[in-house]
Write a protein that holds these residues in place. Structure first.
Motif, PDB file in Angstrom:
ATOM      1  N   THR A  61      91.452 -94.410 -27.230  1.00 31.44           N
ATOM      2  CA  THR A  61      90.193 -94.201 -27.936  1.00 31.44           C
ATOM      3  C   THR A  61      90.333 -94.803 -29.322  1.00 31.44           C
ATOM      4  O   THR A  61      91.424 -94.882 -29.849  1.00 31.44           O
ATOM      5  CB  THR A  61      89.897 -92.697 -28.152  1.00 31.44           C
ATOM      6  OG1 THR A  61      91.032 -92.099 -28.742  1.00 31.44           O
ATOM      7  CG2 THR A  61      89.516 -92.006 -26.875  1.00 31.44           C
ATOM      8  N   ARG A  62      89.239 -95.204 -29.901  1.00 31.32           N
ATOM      9  CA  ARG A  62      89.262 -95.583 -31.296  1.00 31.32           C
ATOM     10  C   ARG A  62      89.216 -94.293 -32.092  1.00 31.32           C
ATOM     11  O   ARG A  62      88.316 -93.479 -31.939  1.00 31.32           O
ATOM     12  CB  ARG A  62      88.046 -96.477 -31.599  1.00 31.32           C
ATOM     13  CG  ARG A  62      87.833 -96.733 -33.064  1.00 31.32           C
ATOM     14  CD  ARG A  62      88.999 -97.454 -33.707  1.00 31.32           C
ATOM     15  NE  ARG A  62      89.149 -98.824 -33.238  1.00 31.32           N
ATOM     16  CZ  ARG A  62      90.255 -99.538 -33.405  1.00 31.32           C
ATOM     17  NH1 ARG A  62      91.298 -99.020 -34.007  1.00 31.32           N
ATOM     18  NH2 ARG A  62      90.337-100.769 -32.967  1.00 31.32           N
ATOM     19  N   ALA A  63      90.220 -94.079 -32.901  1.00 32.77           N
ATOM     20  CA  ALA A  63      90.314 -92.811 -33.625  1.00 32.77           C
ATOM     21  C   ALA A  63      89.192 -92.708 -34.648  1.00 32.77           C
ATOM     22  O   ALA A  63      88.891 -93.684 -35.311  1.00 32.77           O
ATOM     23  CB  ALA A  63      91.647 -92.748 -34.332  1.00 32.77           C
ATOM     24  N   PRO A  64      88.602 -91.502 -34.784  1.00 34.95           N
ATOM     25  CA  PRO A  64      87.733 -91.311 -35.942  1.00 34.95           C
ATOM     26  C   PRO A  64      88.635 -91.361 -37.166  1.00 34.95           C
ATOM     27  O   PRO A  64      89.812 -91.036 -37.061  1.00 34.95           O
ATOM     28  CB  PRO A  64      87.176 -89.894 -35.743  1.00 34.95           C
ATOM     29  CG  PRO A  64      88.138 -89.209 -34.843  1.00 34.95           C
ATOM     30  CD  PRO A  64      88.792 -90.277 -34.010  1.00 34.95           C
ATOM     31  N   ALA A  65      88.109 -91.788 -38.307  1.00 35.70           N
ATOM     32  CA  ALA A  65      88.968 -91.827 -39.492  1.00 35.70           C
ATOM     33  C   ALA A  65      89.372 -90.393 -39.805  1.00 35.70           C
ATOM     34  O   ALA A  65      88.525 -89.563 -40.141  1.00 35.70           O
ATOM     35  CB  ALA A  65      88.217 -92.440 -40.658  1.00 35.70           C
ATOM     36  N   PRO A  66      90.658 -90.037 -39.667  1.00 36.32           N
ATOM     37  CA  PRO A  66      91.049 -88.645 -39.877  1.00 36.32           C
ATOM     38  C   PRO A  66      90.622 -88.104 -41.237  1.00 36.32           C
ATOM     39  O   PRO A  66      90.281 -86.933 -41.365  1.00 36.32           O
ATOM     40  CB  PRO A  66      92.570 -88.687 -39.735  1.00 36.32           C
ATOM     41  CG  PRO A  66      92.823 -89.824 -38.810  1.00 36.32           C
ATOM     42  CD  PRO A  66      91.778 -90.848 -39.166  1.00 36.32           C
ATOM     43  N   SER A  67      90.625 -88.971 -42.267  1.00 33.73           N
ATOM     44  CA  SER A  67      90.315 -88.450 -43.601  1.00 33.73           C
ATOM     45  C   SER A  67      88.895 -87.885 -43.676  1.00 33.73           C
ATOM     46  O   SER A  67      88.598 -87.076 -44.545  1.00 33.73           O
ATOM     47  CB  SER A  67      90.515 -89.541 -44.662  1.00 33.73           C
ATOM     48  OG  SER A  67      89.671 -90.632 -44.400  1.00 33.73           O
ATOM     49  N   THR A  68      88.020 -88.295 -42.733  1.00 34.61           N
ATOM     50  CA  THR A  68      86.653 -87.747 -42.755  1.00 34.61           C
ATOM     51  C   THR A  68      86.620 -86.344 -42.148  1.00 34.61           C
ATOM     52  O   THR A  68      85.586 -85.679 -42.204  1.00 34.61           O
ATOM     53  CB  THR A  68      85.679 -88.645 -41.969  1.00 34.61           C
ATOM     54  OG1 THR A  68      86.118 -88.672 -40.597  1.00 34.61           O
ATOM     55  CG2 THR A  68      85.634 -90.052 -42.529  1.00 34.61           C
ATOM     56  N   LEU A  69      87.738 -85.912 -41.567  1.00 39.24           N
ATOM     57  CA  LEU A  69      87.762 -84.593 -40.905  1.00 39.24           C
ATOM     58  C   LEU A  69      88.613 -83.581 -41.668  1.00 39.24           C
ATOM     59  O   LEU A  69      88.911 -82.507 -41.163  1.00 39.24           O
ATOM     60  CB  LEU A  69      88.307 -84.743 -39.471  1.00 39.24           C
ATOM     61  CG  LEU A  69      87.483 -85.652 -38.552  1.00 39.24           C
ATOM     62  CD1 LEU A  69      88.185 -85.841 -37.220  1.00 39.24           C
ATOM     63  CD2 LEU A  69      86.089 -85.062 -38.324  1.00 39.24           C
ATOM     64  N   LEU A  70      89.010 -83.936 -42.902  1.00 36.85           N
ATOM     65  CA  LEU A  70      89.923 -83.059 -43.633  1.00 36.85           C
ATOM     66  C   LEU A  70      89.298 -81.718 -44.015  1.00 36.85           C
ATOM     67  O   LEU A  70      90.017 -80.778 -44.344  1.00 36.85           O
ATOM     68  CB  LEU A  70      90.443 -83.776 -44.892  1.00 36.85           C
ATOM     69  CG  LEU A  70      91.528 -84.837 -44.612  1.00 36.85           C
ATOM     70  CD1 LEU A  70      91.760 -85.701 -45.843  1.00 36.85           C
ATOM     71  CD2 LEU A  70      92.822 -84.164 -44.174  1.00 36.85           C
ATOM     72  N   ASP A  71      87.968 -81.641 -43.995  1.00 38.32           N
ATOM     73  CA  ASP A  71      87.359 -80.344 -44.341  1.00 38.32           C
ATOM     74  C   ASP A  71      86.962 -79.555 -43.088  1.00 38.32           C
ATOM     75  O   ASP A  71      86.205 -78.590 -43.167  1.00 38.32           O
ATOM     76  CB  ASP A  71      86.158 -80.538 -45.281  1.00 38.32           C
ATOM     77  CG  ASP A  71      85.093 -81.388 -44.646  1.00 38.32           C
ATOM     78  OD1 ASP A  71      85.342 -81.927 -43.545  1.00 38.32           O
ATOM     79  OD2 ASP A  71      84.000 -81.501 -45.236  1.00 38.32           O
ATOM     80  N   THR A  72      87.475 -79.969 -41.923  1.00 35.21           N
ATOM     81  CA  THR A  72      87.248 -79.201 -40.699  1.00 35.21           C
ATOM     82  C   THR A  72      88.575 -78.561 -40.286  1.00 35.21           C
ATOM     83  O   THR A  72      89.622 -78.904 -40.829  1.00 35.21           O
ATOM     84  CB  THR A  72      86.769 -80.111 -39.549  1.00 35.21           C
ATOM     85  OG1 THR A  72      87.856 -80.954 -39.134  1.00 35.21           O
ATOM     86  CG2 THR A  72      85.604 -80.978 -39.988  1.00 35.21           C
TER      87      THR A  72
END
Ligand code: SF4
Length: 416
Positions: A6-17
């Motif tokens: 899979t193309r990873a979602p940018a992890p840094s956009t998920l740091l507040d989850t």
């Protein structure tokens, strides 16, 4: 090198989850190789334990609210153990309800429950599915009856087949099977047979782990006494390589060193760990990584239950500090967070997105690890794939995958 699944979602956009891990420490019997925080003979604690777990989930939900006071977004829930399938479906439903009331759980959140094939029957599975659990992870371990017995497992090969059939009948369309290889005296023929029979069941996901001899287990004592000889590294490597070829031929994509999936069935919860994103753990011995701290709860069931006092109320400022059930807590230094993010991402076929890394740590990776990257690239153990800045990814090569630990060591901060 296989292409990333899979193309990873940018992890840094998920740091507040967050992802939520819930530990269920009960087992029928203790397997000979197991060093997990799990106990036989404590089922009498189940109801009190579930009450304590729900209290902890509620307290964590309050403490982890977003800055605007809204509940924190939760992307995945994972009931691990131990043997979570020893919970009643009604107890699982209560726990999930508490999680949904305490966090903003995604509507399509992956909710996994680990199960022992020997503890499942159809009625229970249908009820479990109705609670919202949408992924089952079953500890199958082997299709060889003798090896299962040697491991101290309570199930038979036939029960794995029956459990899989029951899971499908109960509408589980996302099922993982775990297997262990490189068992003492296990032959390649036994391993081939186990993989063949696993593939016949068409699971959506497979996790394969080589046996580790952990201190504090009966297996460790047998090895120390010389009554059991562990499989050699060569045997383990041959079995691993065979599994890679066999599963690829069967249409499974390897997306992590020990994990294979059909398209779209990668374990979202475990991706949280490998992408080094925040998670909260609740339950005896559960670990958390949140707000720059790593911490863990009391391991003994009685201590954990006793520690969840009604007046324990962590806040945004005190979450993760020792108190209540939390018995260990450390601040994660920046160098450690950087190294962990790289090492964990290298376990994944998708590797590490370099633009995202730079955004997360306000620094390009080359500014910290130029020498290591040049050396490991020169040795053919890692590669930087992708041509544009936005999609350049650092990954292990096929050769690097065979000596992963040696690659990882190069990224450890000094003194680790
Ligand atoms: S069932 Fe799993 S958690 Fe329980 S003792 Fe066996 S290996 Fe450990």
């Amino acid at each position: 090198m296989p292409t990333p699944a899979t193309r990873a979602p940018a992890p840094s956009t998920l740091l507040d989850t967050i992802s939520l891990y819930l530990h269920i420490p009960f087992c029928h019997t203790k397997c000979h190789y197991c060093d997990f925080n799990s106990y036989a003979g404590l089922l009498g604690w189940r109801s009190r334990y579930v009450g304590a777990l729900i209290s902890e989930i509620r307290a964590l939900g309050e403490a982890a609210r977003s800055a605007d006071g809204s509940p924190r977004r939760c992307r995945t829930i994972f009931f691990g153990g131990g043997t979570p399938s020893l919970l009643k479906a009604s107890e699982v439903a209560e726990v999930i309800a508490a999680a949904r009331q305490s966090f903003a759980v995604d509507g399509d959140a992956e909710i996994t429950l680990e199960a022992n094939p020997g503890t499942l029957e159809y009625g229970h599975l249908g009820d479990l599915r109705a609670t919202g659990v949408n992924r089952l992870s079953m500890g199958a371990q082997s299709f060889d009856a003798g090896l299962l017995k040697w491991m101290g497992r309570i199930h038979s090969p036939a029960e794995i087949v029956a459990a899989m059939r029951s899971a499908r009948d109960a509408s589980f369309d996302n099922v993982n099977l775990d297997f262990i290889f490189a068992l003492p005296d296990q032959t390649m023929a036994q391993w081939r047979d186990t993989l063949d029979r696993a593939i016949d069941l068409a699971p959506d996901h497979l996790s394969l782990y080589s046996l580790i001899v952990e201190p504090t287990t009966p297996l460790f004592e047998w090895v120390a006494a010389g009554t059991v000889t562990p499989a050699s590294e060569d045997v383990a490597a041959d079995m691993y390589q065979y599994a890679q070829e066999r599963l690829a031929a069967a249409g499974y994509v390897q997306y992590e060193i020990s994990n294979w999936a059909r398209d779209g069935r990668q374990c979202q919860h475990n991706l949280t760990y490998w992408r080094n994103l925040p998670y909260l753990g609740a339950g005896a011995g559960a670990h958390s990584s949140y707000a720059g701290r790593r911490y863990s709860d009391a391991r003994p069931v009685a201590d954990y239950v006793a520690a969840i006092a009604p007046d324990w109320r962590p806040t945004a400022a005190t979450i993760g500090l020792v108190g209540g059930p939390v018995v260990e807590s450390t601040k994660i230094a920046r160098a450690e967070a950087v190294a962990e993010t790289i090492i964990l991402a290298l376990r994944l076929n998708e590797g590490l997105g370099l633009a995202d890394f730079a955004a997360r740590f306000s620094c390009p990776i080359e500014a910290i690890y130029r020498a290591q990257i040049d050396q490991l690239t020169g040795w053919g153990l890692i590669e930087i794939a992708g041509s544009r800045d936005g999609d350049r990814r650092l990954r292990l090569t096929e050769r690097g995958r065979l000596v992963g630990n040696e690659v990882f060591e190069r990224f450890l901060p000094a003194g680790k």
